[in-house]
Design an enzyme around this catalytic site. Structure first.
Site, mmCIF file in Angstrom:
data_model
loop_
_atom_site.group_PDB
_atom_site.id
_atom_site.type_symbol
_atom_site.label_atom_id
_atom_site.label_comp_id
_atom_site.label_asym_id
_atom_site.label_seq_id
_atom_site.Cartn_x
_atom_site.Cartn_y
_atom_site.Cartn_z
ATOM 1 N N GLU A 162 -12.002 -54.988 33.438
ATOM 2 C CA GLU A 162 -12.917 -54.150 32.667
ATOM 3 C C GLU A 162 -12.555 -54.158 31.184
ATOM 4 O O GLU A 162 -12.338 -53.109 30.558
ATOM 5 C CB GLU A 162 -12.934 -52.723 33.211
ATOM 6 C CG GLU A 162 -13.536 -52.628 34.599
ATOM 7 C CD GLU A 162 -13.675 -51.198 35.107
ATOM 8 O OE1 GLU A 162 -14.492 -50.962 36.001
ATOM 9 O OE2 GLU A 162 -12.939 -50.301 34.609
ATOM 10 N N GLU A 319 -16.869 -54.385 41.682
ATOM 11 C CA GLU A 319 -16.516 -53.009 42.064
ATOM 12 C C GLU A 319 -17.766 -52.157 42.185
ATOM 13 O O GLU A 319 -18.664 -52.233 41.346
ATOM 14 C CB GLU A 319 -15.624 -52.345 41.000
ATOM 15 C CG GLU A 319 -14.216 -52.836 40.889
ATOM 16 C CD GLU A 319 -13.443 -52.021 39.847
ATOM 17 O OE1 GLU A 319 -13.799 -50.838 39.625
ATOM 18 O OE2 GLU A 319 -12.499 -52.558 39.256
#
Length: 681
Positions: A162, A319
């Protein structure tokens, strides 16, 4: 490249290497005693898991001191997973520097605009431009790549994690030096920079590169072009870190695909993902539902946009959550059916891999209340049974693997630089919400049963009969020409308030608004009319506007007025206009109409564009339809947007997932999903 990963996933107990949809989670065995690991692999196979991401936050475990390495535990985990037939998306582990590194080198810690240091204790406490951090991170990457280059469990590399989630904007001295270098490359000379930044205003003219700083805390509004360039620079700085890790991985493991997980969701806007997409072998994304009236429409919107960033090619859902998260003000558990619907919506929009955060719910740490595939209650739970049912459904959907998104008749143009520039300070209103306006158009189209694609300026816009470009604030000359050509060659362009206002340097296009699009639209606006919070205006077609109005003058006789303001300071003047140009048209919407108002307007705009719903009338609004296509088949996803059972008649094809009634209609339970397989024409 994702097809390579699909065929590599598996191990000696899973000899079938045909492409399949991938299924799994982030796996963090270092949080658990060794006795749990074998049970994990057994349960993974029971649930249908064939891929896990490992090592994401393991730097401190792998490298406990600067000159000390411990791969013993990770070696064992990799071996266990391979023996269990589970592939590994191995992270480079650089996401969070260990305490020994930040203690020895506090100069790697980010600095806020106000000069505060961002201290360790959470995650992502590193400067994207720190040469010290880069040196240590790349040393770790090289160690990881060298050790596991030939491990049979390795199917993909997961760069960092991320990128930019918590550290996209750093205002440190490292960032200042890197920003100046970036500006030199962009502008070459100070004279060019001064013109681009409009530094004649407020006595900001620079005479030496060393005078330039990031837009730190200032007495008033910082220079707007400086702010915009700092956003561009910050995205590029993270992209450069991605490149640096990727180059080592490609040097040592040229046959292993490389990805990193984007965050195309909610208000995450600091990273210009269309600019990043070509840096990786396949696009990956993280997404979490945020409760609200458009929660699942936003999920569909984000998955759709991820497909647009990926160019319509398959991508990886890295995710999402099985149920509740831990970071919202109130963390609501998912209702029955939502785990499957959320996952399959991503698959419908192009995801060939469905993974969760995380495999086993943590017993300690900041995310211990975040749901997982194996909850605190263990495998004897409704949640794990739902996880296993989804695994079985994904096996049935294996024929979809590798198929691409079929272009929809409508495209919605989503542009990061317009998002950045349009929401800066010192504007006519601070209430503008770029993403919400785009989402409203998307939801309105869903309510009419119309398929739409989220696209970027890099996309082939001519693939869509209608192109909606909401709040396209920043329009360089080349983009204006592209949009004009689109309309003249038969496309139907729709744009809105505060569009076409500035060029790439955030300089206003002079001569009247909407500047760059004024001639195409056949209108001229002398002054904006933003509305106060809660203030509305009525239109003569029965719709209600908010946020914004414009005092429009029609300048081209062929421009039709589709509706006028009935109330407010612009009463009697045009509110929505449409100009026929060439074989197409250009429509301007001067106020925020909301979902219902946009749906009403779209009914008038879709017909001349030759766009109609592919769904039977009874299913429109209740069902979202998405299409993926391969050389052999067309896969039609039907997703129930409601909490009531829905029946969809009149569709052909064999049922890959779901049920049909005796009369051949497709039965969708509350929040249900069905998938039809149709032969290609």
């Amino acid at each position: 490249m994702i097809s390579t990963l699909l065929s590599r996933a598996g191990g000696p107990t899973d000899g079938d290497r045909t492409p399949r949809l991938l299924y799994g989670a982030d796996y963090n065995p270092e949080q658990w005693p060794r006795t749990v690991w074998e049970e994990d692999v057994r349960l993974m196979r029971e649930a249908g898991v064939n891929l896990v991401s490992v090592g994401i936050f393991s730097w401190a475990r792998i490298q406990p001191a600067e000159d000390s390495w411990d791969f013993t535990w990770l070696d064992e985990v990799m071996d266990l997973l391979h023996e269990g037939g589970i592939g590994v998306d191995l992270a480079t582990a650089t996401a969070s520097p260990p305490p020994w590194l930040t203690t020895a080198h506090p100069e790697i810690l980010p600095v806020t605009a106000g000069g505060e240091t961002v201290w360790p204790g959470a995650r992502q406490h590193w400067r994207p431009t720190s040469p010290v951090f880069r040196r240590h991170a790349l040393r770790l990457v090289r160690q990881m790549a060298t050790r596991y280059a030939d491990h049979p469990a390795l199917v993909a590399w997961h760069v960092n994690n991320e990128l930019g989630c918590h550290n996209v904007y750093d205002y440190s001295d490292d960032a200042a030096r890197a920003f100046r270098s970036w500006l030199r490359a962009r502008y070459t000379t100070l004279e060019t920079l001064n013109r681009a930044w409009g530094t004649a205003f407020w006595s900001q003219r620079y005479t030496d590169w060393e005078q330039i700083l990031p837009p730190r805390l200032a007495a008033s509004h910082p220079n707007p072009t400086q702010q915009l360039d700092f956003k561009r620079f910050s995205s590029d700085a993270l992209r450069e870190h991605l490149r640096a890790e990727r180059e080592i991985l490609r040097e040592i493991t040229p046959d292993i695909p490389v990805t990193t997980n984007f965050m195309v969701m909610g208000g995450t806007k600091g990273m210009n993902y269309p600019d990043w997409a070509d840096e990786i072998d396949f696009v990956s994304n993280d997404h979490y539902v945020q409760p609200g009236p458009q929660d699942r429409d936003e999920l569909s919107f984000s998955a759709n946009l991820t497909s647009g960033i990926s160019g319509g090619r398959p991508w990886f859902l890295m995710e999402h959550s099985t149920s509740a998260v831990n970071w919202q003000p109130v963390n609501v558990a998912k209702r029955p059916g939502e785990l499957a619907r959320d996952s399959l919506l991503h698959v419908a929009h192009g995801a060939d891999a469905v993974c969760f955060f995380q495999w086993r719910q943590s017993a300690a740490g900041a995310e211990k209340y975040h749901s997982a595939m194996v909850p605190h209650a263990g495998a004897d739970s409704d949640l794990f049974r739902s996880v296993s049912e989804l695994g079985a459904a994904l096996k049935r959907l294996a024929p979809i693997a590798g198929s691409e998104r079929e272009p929809a008749p409508v495209g919605i143009l989503y542009d990061w630089e317009s998002w950045w520039a349009g929401e800066q300070d010192s504007h006519p209103t601070s209430l503008l919400d770029y993403r919400q306006e785009a989402l409203d158009w998307y939801t309105a189209l869903l309510s009419l049963g119309i398929r739409a694609d989220l696209v970027t300026t890099r996309s082939d816009l001519h693939r869509h009969r209608m192109l909606i470009a909401p709040v396209l604030h920043l329009v360089p000359a080349d983009l204006a020409k592209t949009l004009t050509r689109y309309a003249e060659q038969g496309g139907h362009l729709v744009t809105t308030y505060f569009s076409g206002i500035v060029d790439e340097n955030d300089h206003v296009w002079l001569g009247g608004y909407p500047g760059a699009l004024r001639d195409l639209l056949g209108i001229r606006i002398e002054e904006f009319g933003p509305l106060l919070a809660g203030e509305t205006t009525e239109l003569d077609d029965g719709t209600t506007g908010s946020l914004w109005t414009d005092r429009i003058t029609v300048t081209v006789p062929e421009t039709d007025v589709l509706s006028r303001y009935r109330t407010g300071m612009h009463a009697g003047r045009p509110a929505v206009t449409r100009r026929v140009t060439g074989n197409g048209s250009a429509t301007y919407v001067s106020t925020r109409l909301g979902v219902q108002g946009l749906a009403s307007l779209l009914l008038r705009l879709l017909e001349p564009a030759g766009v109609e719903s592919e769904l039977p009338t009874a299913a429109r609004g209740s069902v979202e339809t998405i299409v993926r296509r391969s050389a052999e088949a067309r896969f039609v996803f039907l997703v129930n947007r409601t909490d009531e059972a829905v029946t969809v008649p009149g569709l052909s094809g064999g049922v890959l997932l779901g049920t049909t009634n005796e009369d051949g209609t497709v039965a969708l339970g509350p929040r249900g999903v069905a998938v039809l397989r149709q032969p290609t024409a």
